[in-house]
Enzyme design. Structure first.
Site, mmCIF file in Angstrom:
data_model
loop_
_atom_site.group_PDB
_atom_site.id
_atom_site.type_symbol
_atom_site.label_atom_id
_atom_site.label_comp_id
_atom_site.label_asym_id
_atom_site.label_seq_id
_atom_site.Cartn_x
_atom_site.Cartn_y
_atom_site.Cartn_z
ATOM 1 N N GLU A 194 -48.676 23.092 51.115
ATOM 2 C CA GLU A 194 -48.673 22.320 52.363
ATOM 3 C C GLU A 194 -49.700 22.922 53.310
ATOM 4 O O GLU A 194 -49.719 24.154 53.510
ATOM 5 C CB GLU A 194 -47.300 22.388 53.041
ATOM 6 C CG GLU A 194 -46.187 21.713 52.268
ATOM 7 C CD GLU A 194 -46.084 20.228 52.521
ATOM 8 O OE1 GLU A 194 -46.928 19.670 53.263
ATOM 9 O OE2 GLU A 194 -45.144 19.618 51.979
ATOM 10 N N ASP A 221 -50.661 11.851 52.422
ATOM 11 C CA ASP A 221 -51.242 13.180 52.626
ATOM 12 C C ASP A 221 -51.954 13.695 51.371
ATOM 13 O O ASP A 221 -51.603 13.283 50.273
ATOM 14 C CB ASP A 221 -50.168 14.165 53.105
ATOM 15 C CG ASP A 221 -48.981 14.320 52.168
ATOM 16 O OD1 ASP A 221 -48.447 13.308 51.686
ATOM 17 O OD2 ASP A 221 -48.579 15.467 51.922
#
Length: 186
Positions: free
Chosen positions: A117, A166
């Site tokens: 992430e 994303d």
């Protein structure tokens, strides 16, 4: 930063163990998935991602948190805006980052992937420090898990199209892949 292949934990990064993981069904690690996250959305350095991955998020602190209160998710790593790396799950275990996903016709990417992430959003540029940390971390992972070739590094949007966006258009894939291919640090 050095990976201990026996434990799957890196030395030289912050450890923030998440309860949201389980054993890999086959032990295979052959895919790297790049994500972005910020909690609350577009707010950085709040510590809320860490709390979220540890199931300790106080849902009364922000209206957005109520909608994610029941989710149990994690990733192997978080790279913050300043380039600091936090590890939540051993690389040898299955983190819960990809959800419903498919890569090269194979379902359930959590079974065979690692998740990174990046603290950010789809629309805001990532920082120099994040690219440096991501490139260094990726190289270390590729040196240990040799099945993670450059073509087996994907965005969350690539393995869950229509469901996830994303790391988003602000992520500079050309820069990242180019640095990996050239063996450069930038």
């Amino acid at each position: 930063m050095q990976l201990d292949p026996a434990s799957g934990w890196f030395e030289g990064v912050r450890h923030c163990p998440s309860p949201n993981f389980n054993a890999r069904p086959t032990g295979e690690i052959s895919l790297l998935v790049i994500h972005n996250i910020s909690l609350p959305p577009a707010q950085f350095a709040t510590g809320k991602v860490q709390e979220f991955f540890q199931n300790r998020l106080d849902i009364t602190e922000h209206p957005y948190f109520e909608g994610i209160a029941d989710l149990r998710v994690s990733a192997h790593f978080l790279i913050e805006r300043d380039g600091a790396i936090t590890q939540f799950v051993s690389c040898l275990d299955r983190a819960w980052h990809a959800g419903v996903s498919r890569f090269e016709g194979r379902e359930g990417c959590n079974d065979f992937s690692l998740g990174i992430e990046l603290e950010g959003t789809d629309d805001l540029p990532f920082t120099e420090a994040q690219y440096h940390a991501l490139i260094a971390l990726t190289r270390q992972l590729q040196s240990t898990f040799t099945a993670i070739t450059h073509s087996r590094i994907q965005g969350h949007s690539d393995i869950a199209p229509g469901r996830k966006t994303d790391p988003g258009p602000a992520f500079d894939w050309a820069r990242y892949r180019g640095a990996l291919e050239k063996g450069e640090a930038q």
